[in-house]
Design a protein around this motif. Structure first.
Motif, mmCIF file in Angstrom:
data_model
loop_
_atom_site.group_PDB
_atom_site.id
_atom_site.type_symbol
_atom_site.label_atom_id
_atom_site.label_comp_id
_atom_site.label_asym_id
_atom_site.label_seq_id
_atom_site.Cartn_x
_atom_site.Cartn_y
_atom_site.Cartn_z
ATOM 1 N N SER A 140 0.265 23.996 -9.378
ATOM 2 C CA SER A 140 0.896 22.687 -9.249
ATOM 3 C C SER A 140 0.569 22.080 -7.891
ATOM 4 O O SER A 140 0.296 22.790 -6.925
ATOM 5 N N PHE A 141 0.621 20.779 -7.835
ATOM 6 C CA PHE A 141 0.411 20.063 -6.585
ATOM 7 C C PHE A 141 1.741 19.921 -5.868
ATOM 8 O O PHE A 141 2.806 19.961 -6.478
ATOM 9 N N GLN A 142 1.702 19.711 -4.573
ATOM 10 C CA GLN A 142 2.910 19.563 -3.771
ATOM 11 C C GLN A 142 3.173 18.094 -3.448
ATOM 12 O O GLN A 142 2.243 17.312 -3.298
ATOM 13 N N GLY A 143 4.444 17.730 -3.354
ATOM 14 C CA GLY A 143 4.820 16.380 -2.936
ATOM 15 C C GLY A 143 4.556 15.290 -3.948
ATOM 16 O O GLY A 143 4.270 14.158 -3.574
ATOM 17 N N ILE A 144 4.653 15.599 -5.217
ATOM 18 C CA ILE A 144 4.388 14.610 -6.262
ATOM 19 C C ILE A 144 5.651 13.798 -6.527
ATOM 20 O O ILE A 144 6.671 14.342 -6.920
ATOM 21 N N LYS A 145 5.568 12.484 -6.302
ATOM 22 C CA LYS A 145 6.704 11.590 -6.538
ATOM 23 C C LYS A 145 6.438 10.595 -7.668
ATOM 24 O O LYS A 145 7.351 10.147 -8.329
ATOM 25 N N ASN A 146 5.177 10.227 -7.857
ATOM 26 C CA ASN A 146 4.781 9.280 -8.907
ATOM 27 C C ASN A 146 3.598 9.847 -9.683
ATOM 28 O O ASN A 146 2.626 10.294 -9.079
ATOM 29 N N VAL A 147 3.709 9.811 -11.013
ATOM 30 C CA VAL A 147 2.644 10.311 -11.876
ATOM 31 C C VAL A 147 2.215 9.189 -12.812
ATOM 32 O O VAL A 147 3.051 8.534 -13.427
ATOM 33 N N LEU A 148 0.916 8.965 -12.900
ATOM 34 C CA LEU A 148 0.352 7.959 -13.793
ATOM 35 C C LEU A 148 -0.387 8.682 -14.913
ATOM 36 O O LEU A 148 -1.274 9.496 -14.651
ATOM 37 N N VAL A 149 -0.012 8.395 -16.166
ATOM 38 C CA VAL A 149 -0.624 9.023 -17.329
ATOM 39 C C VAL A 149 -1.411 7.964 -18.096
ATOM 40 O O VAL A 149 -0.865 6.913 -18.425
ATOM 41 N N ASP A 197 0.752 9.540 -6.778
ATOM 42 C CA ASP A 197 0.355 10.848 -6.280
ATOM 43 C C ASP A 197 -0.560 11.601 -7.244
ATOM 44 O O ASP A 197 -1.472 12.290 -6.825
ATOM 45 N N LEU A 198 -0.293 11.477 -8.544
ATOM 46 C CA LEU A 198 -1.031 12.270 -9.524
ATOM 47 C C LEU A 198 -1.432 11.412 -10.719
ATOM 48 O O LEU A 198 -0.602 10.690 -11.274
ATOM 49 N N LEU A 199 -2.688 11.519 -11.104
ATOM 50 C CA LEU A 199 -3.212 10.840 -12.290
ATOM 51 C C LEU A 199 -3.542 11.901 -13.330
ATOM 52 O O LEU A 199 -4.232 12.875 -13.032
ATOM 53 N N ILE A 200 -3.019 11.718 -14.548
ATOM 54 C CA ILE A 200 -3.370 12.577 -15.674
ATOM 55 C C ILE A 200 -4.027 11.667 -16.707
ATOM 56 O O ILE A 200 -3.371 10.833 -17.305
ATOM 57 N N ASP A 201 -5.332 11.841 -16.880
ATOM 58 C CA ASP A 201 -6.120 10.952 -17.734
ATOM 59 C C ASP A 201 -6.550 11.697 -18.998
ATOM 60 O O ASP A 201 -7.352 12.620 -18.937
ATOM 61 N N PHE A 202 -6.017 11.270 -20.156
ATOM 62 C CA PHE A 202 -6.338 11.898 -21.438
ATOM 63 C C PHE A 202 -7.526 11.249 -22.144
ATOM 64 O O PHE A 202 -7.819 11.582 -23.281
ATOM 65 N N THR A 203 -8.210 10.324 -21.494
ATOM 66 C CA THR A 203 -9.324 9.620 -22.120
ATOM 67 C C THR A 203 -10.395 10.610 -22.575
ATOM 68 O O THR A 203 -10.908 11.386 -21.776
ATOM 69 N N GLN A 223 -8.950 5.307 -7.242
ATOM 70 C CA GLN A 223 -8.673 4.775 -5.916
ATOM 71 C C GLN A 223 -7.180 4.630 -5.653
ATOM 72 O O GLN A 223 -6.758 4.594 -4.505
ATOM 73 N N LYS A 224 -6.374 4.572 -6.718
ATOM 74 C CA LYS A 224 -4.927 4.437 -6.583
ATOM 75 C C LYS A 224 -4.212 5.774 -6.435
ATOM 76 O O LYS A 224 -3.018 5.809 -6.181
ATOM 77 N N THR A 225 -4.917 6.902 -6.619
ATOM 78 C CA THR A 225 -4.248 8.194 -6.711
ATOM 79 C C THR A 225 -4.684 9.171 -5.628
ATOM 80 O O THR A 225 -5.793 9.111 -5.116
ATOM 81 N N ARG A 226 -3.769 10.094 -5.337
ATOM 82 C CA ARG A 226 -4.069 11.169 -4.400
ATOM 83 C C ARG A 226 -4.818 12.307 -5.094
ATOM 84 O O ARG A 226 -5.759 12.854 -4.566
ATOM 85 N N TYR A 227 -4.353 12.685 -6.293
ATOM 86 C CA TYR A 227 -4.989 13.732 -7.098
ATOM 87 C C TYR A 227 -5.281 13.156 -8.481
ATOM 88 O O TYR A 227 -4.447 12.463 -9.037
ATOM 89 N N ALA A 228 -6.429 13.494 -9.035
ATOM 90 C CA ALA A 228 -6.803 12.995 -10.362
ATOM 91 C C ALA A 228 -7.261 14.154 -11.238
ATOM 92 O O ALA A 228 -8.112 14.946 -10.839
ATOM 93 N N ILE A 229 -6.667 14.238 -12.432
ATOM 94 C CA ILE A 229 -7.003 15.251 -13.414
ATOM 95 C C ILE A 229 -7.388 14.510 -14.689
ATOM 96 O O ILE A 229 -6.731 13.534 -15.062
ATOM 97 N N GLY A 230 -8.409 14.974 -15.396
ATOM 98 C CA GLY A 230 -8.789 14.300 -16.625
ATOM 99 C C GLY A 230 -9.810 15.070 -17.417
ATOM 100 O O GLY A 230 -10.068 16.244 -17.165
ATOM 101 N N ARG A 231 -10.376 14.391 -18.389
ATOM 102 C CA ARG A 231 -11.394 14.968 -19.263
ATOM 103 C C ARG A 231 -12.747 14.387 -18.903
ATOM 104 O O ARG A 231 -12.842 13.254 -18.449
ATOM 105 N N ASN A 232 -13.771 15.168 -19.146
ATOM 106 C CA ASN A 232 -15.127 14.684 -18.931
ATOM 107 C C ASN A 232 -15.445 13.752 -20.091
ATOM 108 O O ASN A 232 -15.824 14.189 -21.157
ATOM 109 N N ALA A 233 -15.251 12.494 -19.885
ATOM 110 C CA ALA A 233 -15.326 11.511 -20.968
ATOM 111 C C ALA A 233 -16.735 10.986 -21.191
ATOM 112 O O ALA A 233 -16.913 9.847 -21.581
ATOM 113 N N GLY A 234 -17.721 11.794 -20.917
ATOM 114 C CA GLY A 234 -19.091 11.374 -21.170
ATOM 115 C C GLY A 234 -19.715 10.611 -20.021
ATOM 116 O O GLY A 234 -20.884 10.287 -20.057
#
Length: 163
Positions: free
Chosen positions: A12-21, A67-73, A89-100
């Motif tokens: 897990s990441f530390q200091g997460i206050k806002n998550v964008l999905v 703080d955290l981006l979770i991208d299901f694309t 550019q809006k996020t500190r950490y970004a997680i997602g799928r290799n969308a091609g």
């Protein structure tokens, strides 16, 4: 991937206050309430915001910085060419799928690659659920798999009780 890297990807990441999905445009295995619940368990006290792959806000609008981006694309999804760059550019950490898109693996901190996962189910919906669970795991959000539904025995039990 060595053992140290494998362990690092599920932390897990530390200091997460806002998550964008970012929701998948083709199939979404979890609804807003379920995702909020999973994310709140992993990051207590955080606020969760949702976007579509076209950039439309779902629910409340996210702050300028998150703080955290979770991208299901998923691969092959319709999306603006620079969408990943804009939200990164809006996020500190970004997680997602290799969308091609070859540069996504360089933009995001952690990537789930559908094509290189031989254990992913072949059925489309099961495969989407699998991939979205993997993305959540990479984001440090545990998803507990629920068991199957047992047969309804209510009539049998009632008859047994009458005897």
């Amino acid at each position: 991937m060595n053992h140290e890297e494998a362990n690092k990807t599920h932390v897990s990441f530390q200091g997460i206050k806002n998550v964008l999905v970012v929701f998948s445009s083709r199939a979404q295995s979890f609804d807003e309430a379920a995702l909020e619940n999973f994310i709140h368990h992993a990051y207590p006290g955080c606020k969760v915001f949702f976007l579509s792959t076209s950039g439309d806000v779902i629910g409340k609008k996210a702050p300028v910085k998150v703080d955290l981006l979770i991208d299901f694309t998923q691969p092959g999804a319709r999306q603006s060419l620079l969408f990943a760059l804009k939200i990164r550019q809006k996020t500190r950490y970004a997680i997602g799928r290799n969308a091609g898109l070859y540069f996504r693996s360089k933009l995001y901190d952690r990537i789930y690659d559908d094509k290189n996962d031989s254990s992913k189910p072949k059925d489309y919906l099961e495969g989407e659920t699998w991939a979205q669970r993997k993305v959540l795991e990479l984001a440090g959000v545990p998803v507990v798999r629920q068991g199957g539904v047992t047969p309804d025995r209510s009539k049998e039990i009632a008859l047994e009780l009458r005897r």
